[in-house]
Write an enzyme that holds these catalytic residues in place. Sequence first.
Site, PDB file in Angstrom:
ATOM      1  N   ARG A  21       0.824  -1.226   0.000  1.00 35.66           N
ATOM      2  CA  ARG A  21       0.000   0.000   0.000  1.00 35.66           C
ATOM      3  C   ARG A  21       0.853   1.270   0.000  1.00 35.66           C
ATOM      4  O   ARG A  21       0.487   2.259   0.629  1.00 35.66           O
ATOM      5  CB  ARG A  21      -0.951   0.037   1.200  1.00 35.66           C
ATOM      6  CG  ARG A  21      -2.042  -1.001   1.164  1.00 35.66           C
ATOM      7  CD  ARG A  21      -3.230  -0.560   0.323  1.00 35.66           C
ATOM      8  NE  ARG A  21      -4.117  -1.670   0.044  1.00 35.66           N
ATOM      9  CZ  ARG A  21      -5.248  -1.914   0.708  1.00 35.66           C
ATOM     10  NH1 ARG A  21      -5.654  -1.109   1.636  1.00 35.66           N
ATOM     11  NH2 ARG A  21      -5.982  -2.954   0.394  1.00 35.66           N
ATOM     12  N   ARG A  25      -4.004   6.071   0.369  1.00 29.67           N
ATOM     13  CA  ARG A  25      -4.678   7.228   0.990  1.00 29.67           C
ATOM     14  C   ARG A  25      -3.807   8.111   1.865  1.00 29.67           C
ATOM     15  O   ARG A  25      -4.199   9.222   2.187  1.00 29.67           O
ATOM     16  CB  ARG A  25      -5.879   6.734   1.794  1.00 29.67           C
ATOM     17  CG  ARG A  25      -7.025   6.335   0.896  1.00 29.67           C
ATOM     18  CD  ARG A  25      -8.131   5.687   1.686  1.00 29.67           C
ATOM     19  NE  ARG A  25      -7.677   4.402   2.199  1.00 29.67           N
ATOM     20  CZ  ARG A  25      -8.467   3.537   2.813  1.00 29.67           C
ATOM     21  NH1 ARG A  25      -9.721   3.826   3.016  1.00 29.67           N
ATOM     22  NH2 ARG A  25      -7.994   2.382   3.233  1.00 29.67           N
ATOM     23  N   ASP A  71      -6.543  -3.887  -7.555  1.00 27.26           N
ATOM     24  CA  ASP A  71      -7.065  -4.497  -6.334  1.00 27.26           C
ATOM     25  C   ASP A  71      -7.300  -5.983  -6.554  1.00 27.26           C
ATOM     26  O   ASP A  71      -7.623  -6.405  -7.673  1.00 27.26           O
ATOM     27  CB  ASP A  71      -8.375  -3.828  -5.906  1.00 27.26           C
ATOM     28  CG  ASP A  71      -8.678  -4.119  -4.440  1.00 27.26           C
ATOM     29  OD1 ASP A  71      -8.245  -3.342  -3.576  1.00 27.26           O
ATOM     30  OD2 ASP A  71      -9.303  -5.160  -4.161  1.00 27.26           O
TER      31      ASP A  71
END
Length: 333
Positions: A21, A25, A71
Site C-alpha cells: 500500500r 490514501r 485491487d
Amino acid sequence: MTTLLNYIKKRTNANCIWLMRQAGRYLPEFRKIRAENSDFIKLCLNEDLSSEITIQPLRRFEVDAAIIFSDILLVPYALGQTVSFKKDYGPILGNLNYNQIFKAEERKFLEKLNPVYGAIKKTKERKELKNKDLIGFVGAPWTILIYMLNRKSPKNKDIIHSLNDRKFIDELLKIIIKFLKLHIENQIKYGATIIQIFDSWAGLLDMNNYDKYIYEPTKELVRFTNSKNTPVICFPKGINDYKQYVNVVKPDVISIDYSVDPKEISENIDITVQGGLNPNFLLGDKEELKTNVKKYLDIFKNKQYIFNLGHGVLPNTNPNMVDYLVKLVKNYS
Ligand code: CP3
C-alpha cells in the site's frame, strides 16, 4: 538492472525496500485523484490514472519497486460479481450468480481487465521505473473465495460454516484458480517482473484445512508463475506455521506479518524473507520507529531480507515518516 529481482536471484546484496500500500490514501496526491474519482473499480481500470498512482510513491521515496495500482477484488469483478467500496466500511460484493460464474469466459474476463495490463505496460515505460521492478499481484484462491462467498471482509471465523456445500466450493475454487492464473499470466506478459500473492485471510482457517484451501491452490499458482520465469512473493497473513507454509508452497520469498517473531523466522526459514514491521510504528515517533526498524535489520543482517511492513501502510500515516523509514533502511550497514 532491477534491484529487487537481482536480489531475489541472489545476484546483489543491497538493502531492498518497498511497502505494501505504498500508493494510497496516506499520500495527498492520491487523495486528490481519489476525490475526483468516486468509483474505485473504475479508477483501477483507468490506465493513465492507475499508472500515475503507481509511480506516485517513487517520486517521493527511494523504494526499489512499484506495485501496480489495482485491487485483488478485480478478479471477482471480472468474473461478473459486482464490487463497490463504501467509505469506512470496505468492499461490498454483489450476489454470486452461479450460472454466470460457472460459464465465465476467458475472453470476456481479459477484456474487462485489459486496462490493468495497459496500465502495467504504460508504467514499465516510465522513466521513474528505470532499473526498478514492477510487482503484479493477485489475491490467493482462499482469500478470493472468502470475498466471493462472504461478499465483504469477514469479521470472524463464522464464514467457515458456509463452506459446507463441498461440491460447489470445490467447483468455485477451481474456477478461481483458473482465472487467477490467467490474470498472473497477463500481468507478466505486459511487464510485471515479480508476482505477490496476498492471502489476507489465511489466519481464519484451522490447520486441518490448510492443505485443501491454502497449500494446494497456492502451490499451483506458485508453480505456474515460476514456469513463466517469474518469482513469487507469498503473504499468508496470520498463518500459524510459516515454516511449514514455505516447505509446502515453495514461494521464492515469504512475506511475514507483524504478529510473528522475526527471530524465530530468521532461525528457521532459509528463503528470502520480506516484511514484518508493524505499520503502527509509522504513526509513532521517529526514535521508536528507528529502534524497531533496526531490530528487523539486525535480525536479518546475514540473511536475504527485503524490508517491508507486516501489512499495508495505514491511511493516517505521515508521508515524512515513510521517507524517514526508507532512508533508515537504505543507509543501514
Ligand atoms: O499495495 C498497493 O499500493 C497496491 C494496490 C493495492 C490495493 N489493494 C489498493 C487499494 C493492493 C495490492 C491491494 C490488495 C488488497 N485489496 C488486499 C490484500 C492486502 C491486504 O490489505 O490484506 C485486500 C484484502 C484487498 C481488498 C480491499 N480493497 C479492501 C479490504 C479495501 C478497503 C480497505 C480500506 O481500508 O478501506 C480495498 C480498497 C483499496 N484497495 C484501497 C486501495 C488504495 C483504498 C481505496 C480508497 O481510496 O477508498
